[in-house]
Design an enzyme around this catalytic site. Structure first.
Site, PDB file in Angstrom:
ATOM      1  CB  THR A  17      -1.087   0.370   1.438  1.00 38.35           C
ATOM      2  OG1 THR A  17      -1.703  -1.716   1.373  1.00 38.35           O
ATOM      3  CG2 THR A  17      -1.935   1.208   0.997  1.00 38.35           C
ATOM      4  CD  GLU A  52      -8.991  -7.094   6.534  1.00 35.58           C
ATOM      5  OE1 GLU A  52      -9.781  -6.546   7.424  1.00 35.58           O
ATOM      6  OE2 GLU A  52      -9.347  -7.867   5.993  1.00 35.58           O
ATOM      7  CE  LYS A  81     -13.343   3.231  10.342  1.00 32.32           C
ATOM      8  NZ  LYS A  81     -12.186   3.007  10.314  1.00 32.32           N
TER       9      LYS A  81
END
Ligand SMILES: Cc1cc2nc3c(=O)[nH]c(=O)nc-3n(C[C@H](O)[C@H](O)[C@H](O)COP(=O)(O)OP(=O)(O)OC[C@H]3O[C@@H](n4cnc5c(N)ncnc54)[C@H](O)[C@@H]3O)c2cc1C
Length: 506
Positions: A17, A52, A81
Site C-alpha cells: 500500500t 482494511e 465507515k
C-alpha cells in the site's frame, strides 16, 4: 505544482500500500517534469496483506489524484465507515462509537458537550451519542453522504472506507503505471552506498540488474531494507506503552446487516477487530505475547467469529515504535518501513499519507539540505507521537483490572504529553487542542467519555446560559438527529443501488 528540483530519478523499493500510494502521488505531481520514477517489488516476498479500515483524510488523497469514489469502491470492495465501535473497553459490557464527526454545534466557542455535561449534572440521562448523526446512523446501519448545508445535522460528519488494501494497491498501480511509473519485478539483494556522503547509490536485484537513483523511498515494509538495513536509522521501541506485538487475522463470510463502522472489542490480552467489506468481513486479534500464547490468541479469535472462515488464519509480528530518522541522507521511509502503531484507530494508511504529503512539501534537491530533512523528521515524529498517545488513551481510560494486561496499564507512567491532556480534561472537560496532529477534540471527547473518564466540571460559561433554553436546544438537536437518521437509507442498499457496488451487487 511545479517541483523546483534537480532530482531526475526516484526509486521506490516496495509495492505494498505504501509503495503504490507513494508512486501514485509522485506520478501525479511529477508527471511531465522529466523525473523517472521506478518501483521495485517482489512477488516472491509479497506484502503484509492486512489493513482494511481507513480514516476520512484518505478521501482528500484520492481526490487530489482525481480518482472517482465509485471507481475506487468498486475496485476495492469498499464499504463506508462512519467511525469505530469500541466494545468492553471502559468496562466489560460497555460500548460506544468514536464517530467521524461532532457532537452538536459549537456556540460562542463552547462545544455542545459542555451543555450536555450541565444537563447531566441536573439529572438528564440522554446519551451524548443522541446528538451525533454519525453515531445514530451507524447504530442503525444506515449511510448517506454528508449534506452541504452547515445548519443541518446531515452535514456534521465525515466518512472513510473499509476496503481491501491489497486491491487498493493494485488500483493505484494501474493509476501510477498509466502516468509513467515503471514497475520492476525483482528482489533487492544488495544496497550500495557512495563513499563520499554515505548516500544510497544503487540497489542490486537477484538477477544482477543494478538500479540507481537520486532519491530512494523505502516502502519495503517492516524490514526497512534501506532505512535500517543499509543506513541504520535506529528504532524507538514503544512497547513499554503499547505492548501488543502480534496479530492473527482471518476473513469470514458476511452475515447480518452491513455496519458502516469497524468494531474493536477489548479482550484479556489485546483486542479483536471486525471490518465489514462488500464481499467479506476482515477479522483479527491484536495481542501481547507476554500475556497470551499464539495458540490461545488464535483460539480466542476463532471462538468469537460470527460467520464461517474463508481462509486459514494468518499470524503477524511487529514491534510498536518508529524509525529514529524517517528520512536519512537520500532515503525516505514511508509505511511500515517508517514504523508501526497498532491498528486500533486505523492510522497506518493515514501515516503513509502524512509521509507522502510531507515529502511533497519538502521535496529535495540533490543537495539534500539538512534543514529539509530535519523538518520532515520533526513533523513525522509529531504525527507518530500524537497517534501513540491517542491509542494509549484507550488502554488507560478504563476501570478494567481483570487480566494481567489491564493491570499492566493501570501501573503505567504515561508520556507527559498524554498525562497533560488527561489532566486538563478531568478538571473542566477541556481538550487541549493540538496545533499539529491527527485527532481533533471531538475524537478525544468520544474516547474519554466513552470510557468513563468523566470530567469534574465543565466550561463555566455554560452557567451564564438559561437551563431551560439549554434543555430545549438539546431536545431540538436530538429530534433533528433522530429525524435525519430515519430518512437515511440502509448502508447495504445504498451501496447496492450505486455504481460503487461490487461484491454486494451479487
Ligand atoms: C495486523 C495489522 C492490521 C492492520 N490493519 C490496518 C488497518 O485496518 N488500517 C490501516 O490503515 N492499516 C492497517 N495496517 C497497516 C497496513 O497493513 C500497512 O500500513 C500497509 O499495508 C502498508 O504496508 P507497506 O506497504 O508499508 O508494507 P508491505 O505491505 O509489507 O509491503 C512491502 C513491499 O516491499 C517489498 N519488498 C520487501 N523486501 C523486498 C526486497 N528485498 N526486494 C524487493 N521488494 C521487497 C514487498 O514485496 C512488498 O511489495 C495493519 C497492519 C497490521 C500488521
Amino acid at each position: 505544482m511545479t517541483v523546483a528540483s534537480d532530482i531526475e530519478r526516484v526509486c521506490i523499493v516496495g509495492g505494498g500500500t505504501a509503495g503504490w500510494m507513494t508512486a501514485a502521488a509522485l506520478a501525479n505531481r511529477l508527471h511531465g517534469l522529466g523525473v523517472r520514477v521506478q518501483l521495485i517489488e517482489s512477488d516472491e516476498i509479497g506484502t503484509v496483506g492486512v489493513g482494511e479500515a481507513t480514516l476520512p483524510h484518505i478521501r482528500a488523497f484520492n481526490a487530489t489524484l482525481g480518482i472517482a469514489e465509485s471507481d475506487l469502491m468498486r475496485a476495492t470492495e469498499a464499504t463506508y465507515k462512519l467511525g469505530i465501535e469500541f466494545c468492553d473497553w471502559g468496562r466489560i459490557g460497555d460500548r460506544y462509537i468514536h464517530p467521524f464527526g461532532n457532537y452538536g454545534p459549537t456556540d460562542d466557542g463552547i462545544p455542545f458537550y459542555h451543555q450536555w455535561l450541565r444537563l447531566r449534572e441536573q439529572g438528564d440521562t440522554t446519551r451524548l451519542d443522541e446528538y451525533s448523526f454519525p453515531v445514530i446512523a451507524a447504530e442503525n446501519n444506515r449511510f448517506r453522504h454528508p449534506g452541504s448545508d452547515v445548519r443541518q445535522v446531515e452535514s456534521s460528519f465525515g466518512y472513510a472506507y473499509q476496503f481491501d488494501a491489497s486491491l487498493y494497491a493494485r488500483f493505484l498501480r494501474r493509476y501510477a503505471e498509466a502516468r509513467g511509473v515503471e514497475r520492476v519485478e525483482g528482489k533487492v539483494v544488495d544496497v550500495a552506498l557512495d563513499g563520499e556522503r554515505g548516500h544510497v547509490r544503487d540497489v542490486t536485484l537477484a538477477d544482477g540488474r543494478v538500479l540507481d537513483a537520486d532519491l530512494f523511498v523505502d516502502c519495503s515494509g517492516f524490514r526497512g531494507l534501506l532505512i535500517e538495513g543499509a543506513l541504520r536509522s535506529g528504532y524507538d521501541d514503544w512497547s513499554n506503552w503499547l505492548p501488543c506485538n502480534r496479530a492473527v487475522a482471518v476473513p469470514t463470510d458476511s452475515r447480518g446487516p452491513l455496519g458502516p463502522y469497524t468494531r474493536a472489542t477489548a479482550r484479556t490480552a489485546g483486542w479483536q477487530w471486525r471490518i465489514p467489506l462488500q464481499h467479506r468481513v476482515g477479522n483479527g486479534h491484536v495481542y501481547c505475547s507476554s500475556f497470551i500464547s499464539d495458540d490461545d490468541a488464535q483460539a480466542q479469535l476463532l471462538a468469537n467469529l460470527d460467520a464461517p472462515m474463508q481462509a486459514e488464519p494468518r499470524r503477524l509480528r511487529f514491534t510498536t515504535g518508529r524509525r529514529r530518522d524517517f528520512w536519512k541522507r537520500n532515503v525516505v521511509a514511508i509505511g511500515l518501513a517508517s514504523g508501526f502503531l497498532e491498528p486500533l484507530e486505523s492510522t497506518s494508511i493515514h501515516l503513509i499519507q502524512d509521509g507522502i504529503t510531507e515529502l511533497l512539501a519538502l521535496f529535495p534537491t540533490r543537495a539534500f539540505d539538512p534543514a529539509d530533512i530535519d523538518e520532515y523528521n520533526r513533523r513525522m515524529a509529531l504525527h507518530f507521537e500524537r497517534v501513540r498517545d491517542f491509542l494509549l488513551l484507550h488502554y488507560v481510560a478504563t476501570e478494567r483490572e481483570d487480566s494481567e494486561m489491564w493491570r499492566h496499564f493501570r501501573a503505567l507512567t504515561l508520556p507527559d504529553s498524554l498525562q497533560a491532556k488527561i489532566d486538563a480534561w478531568l478538571t473542566r472537560g477541556y481538550v487541549v487542542p493540538y496545533q499539529f496532529g491527527l485527532f481533533l477534540p471531538p475524537s478525544w471527547v468520544a474516547v474519554m467519555l466513552g470510557q468513563r473518564l468523566m470530567p469534574k466540571g465543565y466550561d463555566p460559561r455554560v452557567l451564564a446560559q438559561d437551563d431551560a433554553t439549554i434543555a430545549a436546544r438539546a431536545a431540538a438537536l436530538r429530534g433533528a438527529v433522530a429525524q435525519a437518521v430515519q430518512a437515511t437509507p440502509d448502508h447495504a442498499d445504498y451501496i447496492r443501488r450505486s455504481p460503487a457496488a461490487a461484491g454486494l451487487a451479487a
